[in-house]
Design an enzyme around this catalytic site. Structure first.
Site, mmCIF file in Angstrom:
data_model
loop_
_atom_site.group_PDB
_atom_site.id
_atom_site.type_symbol
_atom_site.label_atom_id
_atom_site.label_comp_id
_atom_site.label_asym_id
_atom_site.label_seq_id
_atom_site.Cartn_x
_atom_site.Cartn_y
_atom_site.Cartn_z
ATOM 1 N N GLY A 1 -11.761 0.748 -0.256
ATOM 2 C CA GLY A 1 -10.385 0.987 -0.690
ATOM 3 C C GLY A 1 -9.391 0.179 0.117
ATOM 4 N N GLU A 2 -8.193 0.734 0.291
ATOM 5 C CA GLU A 2 -7.132 0.124 1.100
ATOM 6 C C GLU A 2 -6.593 -1.178 0.519
ATOM 7 O OE1 GLU A 2 -8.540 -0.580 5.034
ATOM 8 O OE2 GLU A 2 -9.200 1.472 5.366
ATOM 9 N N GLY A 3 -7.038 -1.597 -0.660
ATOM 10 C CA GLY A 3 -6.616 -2.878 -1.194
ATOM 11 C C GLY A 3 -7.550 -4.019 -0.839
ATOM 12 N N LEU B 1 -8.911 -4.050 5.800
ATOM 13 C CA LEU B 1 -7.767 -4.691 5.146
ATOM 14 C C LEU B 1 -6.957 -5.498 6.147
ATOM 15 C CD1 LEU B 1 -4.465 -4.367 4.436
ATOM 16 C CD2 LEU B 1 -6.018 -5.146 2.659
ATOM 17 N N LEU C 1 0.838 -1.190 0.000
ATOM 18 C CA LEU C 1 0.000 0.000 0.000
ATOM 19 C C LEU C 1 0.878 1.246 0.000
ATOM 20 C CD1 LEU C 1 -2.508 -1.072 2.815
ATOM 21 C CD2 LEU C 1 -2.793 -1.373 0.358
#
Length: 375
Positions: free
Chosen positions: A319-321, A98, A64
């Site tokens: 988000g955040e992966g 995440l 990230l």
């Protein structure tokens, strides 16, 4: 630095190996097509690895890149300007979606500070501290980065990609931790796709109301006017309308393709950086997968331009992966099926076509004719 140089460095995944994988798939006990897109995923991964049968994905990592964008000060984000450090803390303290998912899946997480706007003391010790600058310029009225900072950020991403490849990482789940990042991403995608601001402006990971969306749309429009004149140079485009985190992600994607390391993209930010990278090296997208459809209109437009079809559509906007990490088990399952499913046994031959059977039948027929003649 000229990003166009990557075009000569990046090769496509091995086509001959992929054909071998397709031939092997035809021989498996499970009928072709019965596993849907997992067949295609397994063949893609086989070509990326250059080995038949495919090896299991055993050392994935989440990477990230973190940064703040001053355009968030226009109240275009659901989070406060300069607040990306809180996202970083939540991930590394184990309190974010995440972090929960990565812990459950036993996948290590690496967070790189490319352009956070905070004092270093606010960050956990685990953060990779390679900050290019503190925050990025307000892209509606000024450049996000100087040309020198843009090159430094791209080289940062390249260095991180080399470190991952050298450490044995066999697949990267790529994401961002940013405030204002979706606004910058929308500008890059609109510029590269020749689209108006209203077509690409979404509501971000935290969600915004209609008034905030209108402010965001105006910011994208103004930044787009500044981005269009520099479309001919990807580095200048990243400096004008990107940010340190976006430039670093672009460098990471390009160098990952050079190192033949597959990457799963997450949301609109990684999609925007991928689109910039594709502009520099048209073969680079062959090394990437789109993990999920986030609902951001700009992401859908970018993925369509790169001919990348998302693996998932679970309406995940955090988000955040997270979306990309949710897709990782599909890739691992595809690899396991391609490597471990047995080949089907050959069908028993029709006795009527076996030479010995034919010979016996002919002898029996001759014997029968002889006996009839004697009678």
């Amino acid at each position: 630095m000229n990003l166009d140089d990557f075009s000569d460095l990046i090769e496509r995944p091995d086509g001959a190996v992929r054909r071998d994988a397709e031939d092997r798939r035809e021989r498996l006990a499970v009928p072709p097509g019965a596993l849907g897109r997992l067949d295609e995923l397994g063949e893609w991964l086989t070509a990326a690895q250059g080995a038949v049968p495919v090896r299991p994905v055993e050392r994935p990592r989440v990477v990230l890149f973190a940064g703040d964008h001053q355009v968030a000060s226009l109240d275009v984000s659901g989070r406060p300007a300069g607040g990306a450090y809180a996202l970083v803390r939540a991930v590394l303290d184990g309190a974010s979606p995440l972090a929960v998912l990565a812990r459950r899946m036993d996948v290590p997480v690496r967070v790189v500070d490319a352009g956070l706007d905070c004092d270093p003391e606010l960050l956990p010790e685990d953060v990779v501290r390679r900050r290019v600058r503190r925050g990025g310029g307000r892209i509606d009225i000024e450049d996000a980065l100087t040309p020198e900072e843009a090159e430094q950020a791209v080289r940062l991403g390249m260095a991180v990609a080399d470190e991952e490849a050298d450490s044995g990482t066999d697949l990267v789940v790529l994401g961002d931790l940013s405030v204002g990042g979706t606004t910058a991403a929308a500008v890059l995608i609109a510029a590269l796709c020749g689209t108006d601001a209203s077509v690409v402006t979404g509501r971000g990971g935290a969600g915004i109301d209609d008034l905030a969306w209108m402010r965001k749309c105006a910011a994208v429009r103004d930044a787009l006017r500044r981005a269009r004149p520099v479309l001919g140079d990807q580095l200048e485009l990243l400096a004008a309308a990107g940010g340190a985190d976006l430039a670093a992600i672009t460098g990471f994607l390009l160098q990952s393709a050079v190192r033949r390391m597959p990457v799963i993209l997450d949301g609109v930010v990684s999609a925007a950086c991928a689109l910039v990278a594709q502009r520099a090296a048209f073969r680079a997208p062959d090394w990437w997968l789109a993990g999920q459809l986030s609902g951001e209109p700009a992401q859908a437009k970018a993925l369509d331009r790169m001919a990348l079809e998302p693996l998932l559509d679970q309406k995940v906007t955090v988000g955040e992966g997270v979306g990309a990490l949710l897709a990782l088990p599909l890739v691992q399952a595809a690899a396991a099926f391609a490597a471990e499913l047995p080949e089907r046994e050959p069908y028993p031959e029709d006795p009527g076509t076996v030479p010995e059977a034919v010979e016996k039948a002919e002898k029996a027929e001759e014997t029968g004719k002889g006996e009839a003649g004697e009678e």
